[in-house]
Design a protein around this motif. Structure first.
Motif, PDB file in Angstrom:
ATOM      1  N   PHE A 103       2.238  12.690  -3.713  1.00  0.00           N
ATOM      2  CA  PHE A 103       1.270  11.622  -3.861  1.00  0.00           C
ATOM      3  C   PHE A 103      -0.274  11.851  -3.522  1.00  0.00           C
ATOM      4  O   PHE A 103      -0.691  10.979  -4.080  1.00  0.00           O
TER       5      PHE A 103
ATOM      6  N   TRP B 129      -4.947  -8.765  11.905  1.00  0.00           N
ATOM      7  CA  TRP B 129      -3.851  -9.114  12.664  1.00  0.00           C
ATOM      8  C   TRP B 129      -4.061  -8.333  14.078  1.00  0.00           C
ATOM      9  O   TRP B 129      -3.740  -8.864  15.149  1.00  0.00           O
TER      10      TRP B 129
ATOM     11  N   ASP C  34       6.222   1.978  -5.368  1.00  0.00           N
ATOM     12  CA  ASP C  34       5.292   1.117  -5.470  1.00  0.00           C
ATOM     13  C   ASP C  34       4.497   1.393  -7.096  1.00  0.00           C
ATOM     14  O   ASP C  34       3.974   0.587  -7.294  1.00  0.00           O
ATOM     15  N   ARG C  48       3.891  -9.866  12.016  1.00  0.00           N
ATOM     16  CA  ARG C  48       4.284  -8.993  12.993  1.00  0.00           C
ATOM     17  C   ARG C  48       3.874  -9.756  14.412  1.00  0.00           C
ATOM     18  O   ARG C  48       3.048 -10.153  14.575  1.00  0.00           O
ATOM     19  N   GLY C 106       3.877  -5.538  16.977  1.00  0.00           N
ATOM     20  CA  GLY C 106       3.870  -5.075  15.653  1.00  0.00           C
ATOM     21  C   GLY C 106       5.544  -5.137  15.175  1.00  0.00           C
ATOM     22  O   GLY C 106       6.053  -5.108  13.974  1.00  0.00           O
ATOM     23  N   GLU C 117      -0.318 -10.852  -3.825  1.00  0.00           N
ATOM     24  CA  GLU C 117      -0.560 -10.176  -2.450  1.00  0.00           C
ATOM     25  C   GLU C 117      -1.483 -11.408  -1.569  1.00  0.00           C
ATOM     26  O   GLU C 117      -1.154 -11.310  -0.505  1.00  0.00           O
ATOM     27  N   THR C 121      -0.320 -12.855   1.804  1.00  0.00           N
ATOM     28  CA  THR C 121      -1.130 -12.390   3.002  1.00  0.00           C
ATOM     29  C   THR C 121      -1.442 -13.850   3.544  1.00  0.00           C
ATOM     30  O   THR C 121      -1.378 -13.996   4.842  1.00  0.00           O
ATOM     31  N   ALA C 195       2.840  10.542   9.538  1.00  0.00           N
ATOM     32  CA  ALA C 195       1.449  10.497   8.633  1.00  0.00           C
ATOM     33  C   ALA C 195       1.725  11.045   7.137  1.00  0.00           C
ATOM     34  O   ALA C 195       0.909  11.840   6.436  1.00  0.00           O
ATOM     35  N   THR C 197       1.564  10.687   3.283  1.00  0.00           N
ATOM     36  CA  THR C 197       0.389  10.037   2.429  1.00  0.00           C
ATOM     37  C   THR C 197       1.125   8.897   2.079  1.00  0.00           C
ATOM     38  O   THR C 197       0.164   7.875   1.532  1.00  0.00           O
ATOM     39  N   GLU C 198       2.322   8.602   1.503  1.00  0.00           N
ATOM     40  CA  GLU C 198       2.665   7.560   0.831  1.00  0.00           C
ATOM     41  C   GLU C 198       3.275   6.586   1.868  1.00  0.00           C
ATOM     42  O   GLU C 198       4.335   6.766   2.465  1.00  0.00           O
ATOM     43  N   PRO C 199       2.679   5.357   1.870  1.00  0.00           N
ATOM     44  CA  PRO C 199       3.361   4.345   3.115  1.00  0.00           C
ATOM     45  C   PRO C 199       4.603   4.194   2.539  1.00  0.00           C
ATOM     46  O   PRO C 199       4.903   4.029   1.395  1.00  0.00           O
ATOM     47  N   ASP C 279       0.863  -1.351   4.331  1.00  0.00           N
ATOM     48  CA  ASP C 279      -0.385  -0.855   4.424  1.00  0.00           C
ATOM     49  C   ASP C 279      -0.303   0.036   5.602  1.00  0.00           C
ATOM     50  O   ASP C 279       0.695   0.448   6.318  1.00  0.00           O
ATOM     51  N   ARG C 280      -1.449   1.015   5.758  1.00  0.00           N
ATOM     52  CA  ARG C 280      -1.391   2.068   6.583  1.00  0.00           C
ATOM     53  C   ARG C 280      -0.974   1.527   7.943  1.00  0.00           C
ATOM     54  O   ARG C 280      -0.355   2.314   8.711  1.00  0.00           O
ATOM     55  N   GLU C 281      -1.557   0.411   8.448  1.00  0.00           N
ATOM     56  CA  GLU C 281      -1.151  -0.022   9.701  1.00  0.00           C
ATOM     57  C   GLU C 281       0.420  -0.103  10.142  1.00  0.00           C
ATOM     58  O   GLU C 281       0.785   0.000  11.075  1.00  0.00           O
ATOM     59  N   LEU C 285       2.872   1.226  12.765  1.00  0.00           N
ATOM     60  CA  LEU C 285       3.630   0.290  13.660  1.00  0.00           C
ATOM     61  C   LEU C 285       5.023   0.402  13.629  1.00  0.00           C
ATOM     62  O   LEU C 285       5.919   0.261  14.454  1.00  0.00           O
ATOM     63  N   LEU C 700      -5.842   6.335   9.263  1.00  0.00           N
ATOM     64  CA  LEU C 700      -6.090   7.739   9.209  1.00  0.00           C
ATOM     65  C   LEU C 700      -7.423   8.268   9.429  1.00  0.00           C
ATOM     66  O   LEU C 700      -7.880   9.441   9.462  1.00  0.00           O
TER      67      LEU C 700
END
Lengths: 176, 335, 788
Positions: A103, B129, C34, C48, C106, C117, C121, C195, C197-199, C279-281, C285, C700
């Protein structure tokens, strides 16, 4: 929000795209041009998975507006190989086990290709520094060093690639 | 994370940019300037203080150029780090540029953006958020500080690497706005408050960093604290500069970053060094004075007490580099 | 078949091979979730919880529903949204969306699907949730007390206790009484997360005939398949799970997740395919990272260095859900049974629920935290008793073909070789206690399972009164093109399991990897495999693949016999031929053998499977930690500590790992190197920080994964003990190599500056405080007895 029309040159091809003014290079290459090799890892400039070349320099696709690269040559991972011929970095990454989950790999490869086009014989320290804006969670970076060395050696003995990218642009930061 | 919508303007000259600003001001419309984007766009993705208009400064020829006297605000950090001229005349500035964030950030980020970089705080640099869940803060949507409850001024931290070095070099910045241009010494530029941050008016564009000739006489060193040796912002940073006669300090400057809301000179501390020999024990003495005066907040990675203490270590190491001596072990760590 | 484990005449196995999908990775052509482009695909966004613990009074979705471009909105009241699921059948306590109560900041409350998106959102942000706050429980110690509103209704006595494990073997107290020294302390572990790398990303889609297709970045498609069937109230055969390329998992993609269910619920409501790309967040969560833990330990030692007993007590912070937590609670104890002989053992573990993102399985699951405590205390005991750390570990090393006190069966072990080789490679004897102040070297050992012998579902239980379905099944298909297709549900998440399967099939069939194609991405095509967790894939799916290949080979041998008139059993497969061992001049090409074998039957099909032997004792909890084989490690770390700042720089790690046999040495090294990198993060830099239950560093930038310039030289040392039951002698190499690096660094820091840290991450601040306490220059002395 109304869209704007951009004329982009990506991987040597001209594209006219209508996008939101706030679209990033990453948004456009992935979602408009469907060049999905460029990855979205953190989307905040920290992981480097979205690295592309803009006029030969490695740039964060997630923090660069697409509108800002009009008139520039954008290259993504899809253009790294020439036809069936893998770039020496690509074969070296595959052979040395430098790509595990893969990735982060496109981002690393773009960063490394920018490095080797400027610095054909990098020292180990230069390599380490050059890839320090790309995060890898699988490899501990160890196998990448071997792969980059191997690719650099191969590139030094082979005729120069990337002919359409002039060396003048590559060294002058023509990204502006 | 999608960037919120804005109208993008890409003027091709400084005059055109100022004209745009005039229009926004007249219509009362909000706007931001965009340079490298590594700070602004990251904040925008978090919906932090998003404006209606974004004016890109990336296409202004007036913002380019690197010499010993002046660096265009639009110059990229990697260019400054690799510039022969900067390396030879101001090696500490080249180093500071080379130590900013990561190589990929330095490919986009500019010196102007680095100087104007927004202040940072755990309670602020969060997604929309997150801030809603946290009831936000003074610098974003709320009117209370989450770091110091009851505080009415913002204590977010300025984390730029170049400012302390340029402060020690006596640099100034040129601001160009609808009402003309002015030069402001960097020493009078920053405001130690996380929201105001500096004296630049919103309508002014930082066009260049001007370096006085006397900067060439100064020996400068920069030291920073961060956990990872790439990517991370400084959690504390110190620049030290001196004009020496032999080993005697004729004049000296100390500047800090990442311990307050501004990069600041510490003339009171520097004052103690005038006429003294650059070496231990002067370094220890100044370090103690600097540590005593610092007041970092709990809003970055390392704890404030640690950052405060490290200021002393960083200063002693910077002084040692300038003076060419081995720093003695610090008092604090010797227990 | 002869037992080829003992030979070294392999053509494929043991040779470095590029990953079979490496070209997809280096060209960017591999599809991760994705990357799928599907007509009509909607973007899903999750709303969330902004509260750590609250009753949901009202969820107002009216504004979202009224927005142009919004195609579906779901809440906890949707059919299926409240169905309990969880990876462990014994602890199902999750729902797709919160039904009446949110349990952490979360938690998923509602979700929308929209055309793009931007709309999704905006719609998600427009949903208003009215909460009635409840007292959150954030401190695991307080979780053991009765709660005003317990997190899960099944909690005994109204506390937030999730799982209690108490085990005792022998008499620890008596053993301690008789020991020359007893050492112990409290070890504390900050939460860390995978962690990758691919969410996380998922696409759910109902085909026109009503069948549900779910494409998801998963380590265990089968568990998702089961959970999805329960939540969507559909039979499993009406659901198809596709696992595309996965950008790292490390345990963090091994649960069935709420967002996967939510995507399906949205797709059903919208009648369109829906993608939820995190998203990374969101990733932070969702967490399921390593459990924050408080680990109390005492170890006794005789004067000759023999370990007399181990007493451990763990308080494990599970966050809001169960996840793999029951297993975690056992593993924190039982995996302390190795790699040493421990004649007396006592363990008491408590996992509690708190109002935080759930903890779960992470690389080295359950073993990592205990190892830090054990290996640190062993060094303390060595120092007290004047013994050498290497000698003591060697003395106590579990012997091959032995049994631990809790009845783990130990077969192969290369621990002694690991110790010898790291000692030599690191030049330990010149360095330990002998380097200048500020520089140090330290040792840590480890031990890990090669898959869990006992599955978590009774369907796969080897006992005749349960299902007895093998944990891994592999199908091999050979058709007229004489290419070999391998079907399995083992999930390649980057560790190279597809390549491993190809090797395990190619070797018995005597063919190159280029003839083999591995299809593991689709539940429609693959026989069930329990997926990529607990370091099980090489041992279990590898054995199944090898067995399938051997079954296919038998058919080819018969065909070769028909063509030549020689006995079938005299043929071996090599160099793309079936060769008569009694007369090598008689050979049939692989292609010819395939054609002959297809006569009258069509394509060759062969099945192989793996079922773990029945192992272990009959006491309560005896099943936990049982594995058909265990890996062993000995690591040495060398560090430089800046005594003024407390900053540690790890310069080198020598990492010896016994993987049985390295099927693909370059991949084994890669697993070791990656494990070391991840372990160093837990040791030195990584720490999920919380502010009133809210993750403070869900990105990150602030969650510090080491970059290239922070990562030391890693010298991987592959030790091959040749396991009697592993495929070609192989056992695990993906997880065990993480744990030892943490105590190795801790012991090295002690060697450098005399500071013994008992909590991770070992930050500069802690080290500096330690230096201040012990005094600068306090370099530990070489014990008299350890001098060489």
């Amino acid at each position: 929000m109304r869209k704007i029309l951009l004329r982009l040159r990506v991987n040597g091809a001209h594209h006219e795209v209508a996008v939101r003014p706030s679209a990033t290079v990453l948004d456009v290459v992935r979602d408009t041009l469907h060049l999905t090799g460029t990855k979205r890892g953190c989307d905040m400039g920290t992981c480097g998975c979205c690295t592309v070349l803009v006029d030969g320099r490695a740039r964060l696709g997630c923090l660069t507006l697409a509108a800002e690269v009009e008139g520039c040559e954008v290259r993504t991972i899809e253009s790294l190989r020439e036809g069936e011929q893998l770039h020496p970095l690509q074969s070296a990454f595959a052979e040395c086990g430098a790509a595990q989950c893969g990735f982060c790999t496109p981002g690393f490869l773009m960063t490394c290709s920018a490095l080797l086009s400027r610095t054909p014989t990098p020292t180990p320290e230069q390599v380490k520094d050059a890839i320090s804006g790309n995060l890898c969670r699988c490899t501990g970076y160890t196998k990448m060093y071997e792969a980059i060395d191997r690719a650099a050696a191969q590139m030094r003995t082979e005729p120069a690639r990337e002919p359409e990218l002039s060396s003048r642009e590559a060294v002058s930061g023509g990204s502006r | 994370m999608i960037l919120p919508s804005f109208e993008l303007h890409r003027p091709s000259s400084l005059a055109e940019a100022i004209d745009l600003v005039r229009g926004f001001e007249a219509r009362g419309e909000s706007y931001d300037f965009l340079s490298g984007g590594t700070d602004l766009l990251a904040n925008y993705k978090c919906k932090i203080n998003v404006k209606r208009h974004v004016v890109s400064l990336r296409h202004l020829p007036e913002l380019l150029g690197i010499s010993r006297d002046s660096i265009g605000a639009g110059e990229l950090l990697w260019r400054i780090a690799e510039s022969q001229e900067i390396h030879e005349s101001f090696p500490a500035l080249a180093k500071a540029a080379e130590w900013v964030a990561s190589p990929l950030i330095r490919e986009s980020a500019t010196i102007g953006g680095n100087l104007l970089q927004d202040t940072r705080c755990y309670h602020y640099n969060q997604t929309y958020w997150w801030r809603v869940a946290h009831e936000s803060c003074l610098k974003a949507e709320a009117d209370v500080c989450r770091v110091v409850p009851g505080e009415k001024t913002c204590v977010a931290t300025y984390c730029g690497d170049l400012a302390p070095v340029l402060l020690c070099m006596g640099a100034s910045v040129r601001l160009v706005g609808p009402d003309g241009s002015r030069d402001v010494p960097l020493s009078a530029f920053y405001i130690d408050e996380g929201i105001q941050r500096f004296v630049k008016k919103p309508s002014e564009i930082l066009s260049e960093v001007r370096i006085p000739t006397e900067a060439r006489r100064r020996k400068v060193a920069y030291r920073k604290l961060r956990l990872r040796q790439s990517i991370d912002f400084p959690d504390a940073g110190i620049a030290f500069a001196a004009e020496l006669s032999g080993s005697r300090i004729v004049n000296c400057w100390i500047a800090s970053t990442a311990v307050g809301s501004a990069a600041l000179l510490h003339p009171d501390v520097a004052q103690k060094a005038m006429g003294r020999d650059l070496g231990e024990p002067l370094a220890g003495e100044l370090a103690a004075a600097l540590v005593a005066s610092a007041r970092p907040y709990r809003n970055t990675f390392f704890a404030p007490g640690y950052r405060k203490e490290m200021l002393g270590v960083l200063l002693r190491r910077a002084m040692a580099e300038v003076g060419g001596f081995e720093p003695a072990p610090s008092q604090s760590a010797a227990g | 078949m002869t037992d080829e484990r003992k030979t070294n005449s392999f053509q494929i196995v043991g040779k470095n091979a590029a990953l079979v999908d490496a070209w997809k990775k280096v060209t960017g052509e591999g599809l991760y979730t994705d990357d799928f482009r599907i007509a009509g695909l909607l973007t899903g966004k999750i709303v969330r919880s902004t509260r750590a613990h609250a009753r949901i009074v009202k969820v107002d979705t009216s504004r979202a529903l009224a927005m142009e471009g919004v195609r579906a909105v779901v809440t906890g009241l949707d059919p299926g949204a409240g169905v309990k699921f969880g990876v462990l059948p014994i602890s199902k306590d999750e729902t797709a969306l919160a039904v009446d109560r949110v349990k952490y900041v979360g938690d998923c409350v509602a979700a929308v699907a929209a055309d793009d998106e931007e709309t999704a959102t905006a719609a998600a942000e427009s949903i208003e949730v009215e909460y009635e706050d409840l007292e959150p429980c954030l401190d695991p110690r307080k979780a053991l007390q009765p709660q005003s509103v317990p997190l899960q209704t099944k909690s005994p006595d109204g506390t937030n206790l999730h799982k209690a494990v108490d085990q005792a073997f022998g008499d620890v107290e008596a053993a301690f009484q008789a020991s020359a020294a007893v050492s112990g302390g409290r070890y504390e572990f900050a939460p860390v997360t995978h962690a990758f790398t691919e969410p996380h990303c998922v696409i759910a889609h109902f085909e026109p005939d009503g069948r549900l297709v779910v494409i998801s970045a998963q380590q265990v498609p089968h568990y998702l398949h089961r959970a999805m069937a329960e939540v969507m109230q559909m039979p499993m055969h009406r659901i198809r799970i596709v696992r595309p390329m996965v950008g790292g998992g490390f345990g963090g993609k091994s649960d069935p997740f709420p967002h996967e269910m939510v995507a399906a619920l949205l797709a059903r409501r919208a009648g369109r395919p829906v993608k939820i790309n995190f998203d990374r967040e969101d990733v932070f969560l969702t967490n399921h990272g390593r459990h924050p833990t408080q680990y109390d330990i005492r170890i006794g030692m005789a004067s000759d260095g023999a370990i007399t007993g181990l007493d451990a007590k763990a308080l494990i912070d599970g966050g809001a859900w169960g996840s793999f937590g029951v297993v975690t609670t056992y593993y924190n104890g039982v995996l302390s049974q190795g790699p040493y002989k421990i004649p007396n053992f006592r363990y008491s573990g408590r996992r509690v629920y708190t109002n935080k993102p759930p903890s779960g399985a992470m690389r080295g699951h359950g073993s990592v935290n205990a190892r830090f405590a054990i290996e640190s205390e062993l060094d303390r005991l060595c120092e007290q008793l004047g013994l050498d750390p290497f000698d003591v570990r060697k003395k106590n090393a579990l012997a091959p073909n032995s049994t631990t006190v809790n009845q783990f069966r130990i077969t192969s072990t290369g621990l002694v070789e690991c110790l010898d080789r790291t000692r030599a490679a690191s030049q330990w004897d010149r360095k330990f206690r002998r380097m200048p102040y500020g520089r140090g070297i330290g040792l840590g050992c480890g031990f890990y399972i090669s898959g869990s012998a006992l599955p978590i579902h009774f369907d796969f239980h080897p006992d005749p009164k349960y299902g007895q379905i093998p944990q891994s099944t592999v199908h091999v298909k050979i058709d007229l093109d004489a290419g070999v297709t391998v079907h399995s549900l083992a999930a390649d998440t980057g560790q190279g399991s597809d390549t491993m399967l190809a090797q395990c099939v190619a070797e018995p069939l005597g063919i190159p990897l280029s003839r083999v194609r591995v299809r593991t991405e689709d539940t429609d095509l693959a026989p069930i495999d329990l997926g990529s967790y607990s370091s099980r894939v090489t041992f279990m799916a590898g054995n199944a693949a090898r067995n399938a290949a051997i079954a296919a080979l038998e058919k080819l041998q018969i065909a070769a016999a028909r063509l030549t008139g020689r006995p079938a059993q005299s043929f071996i497969a090599r160099d793309e031929k079936l060769i008569d061992v009694t007369d090598p001049a008689v050979a049939v090409s692989f292609d010819a053998a395939v054609r002959e074998a297809m006569r009258g039957t069509g394509a060759l099909q062969a099945t192989g499977s793996y079922q773990s032997p029945r192992l272990g004792g009959s006491f309560k909890g005896a099943n936990a930690g049982l594995s058909p084989s265990y890996s062993f490690q000995a690591f040495v770390a060398e560090v430089e500590v800046d005594p003024e700042t407390g900053a540690v720089r790890v310069t080198d790690v020598w990492a010896a790992h016994d993987c049985g046999r390295a099927l693909n040495p370059v991949v084994v090294q890669g697993q070791i190197e990656g494990s070391v990198h991840m372990g160093l993060g837990q040791a030195l830099s990584e720490d999920m920080r919380y502010l009133k239950g809210q993750v403070l560093n869900a990105n990150l930038l602030d969650y510090k994964v080491f970059t290239s310039v922070d990562t030391p030289r890693i010298h991987s040392i592959v030790v091959e003990s040749i396991d009697p039951e592993g495929p070609f002698g192989a056992k695990e190499c993906g997880e065990g190599a993480l744990a030892p690096v943490i105590p190795a660094v801790a012991n090295a820091i002690y060697d450098a500056v005399g500071v013994r840290l008992t909590s991770v991450p070992m930050t500069a601040e802690k080290i500096l405080a330690g230096i201040r306490k012990v005094g600068r220059g306090a370099k530990p002395k070489l014990p008299a007895g350890a001098a060489r």
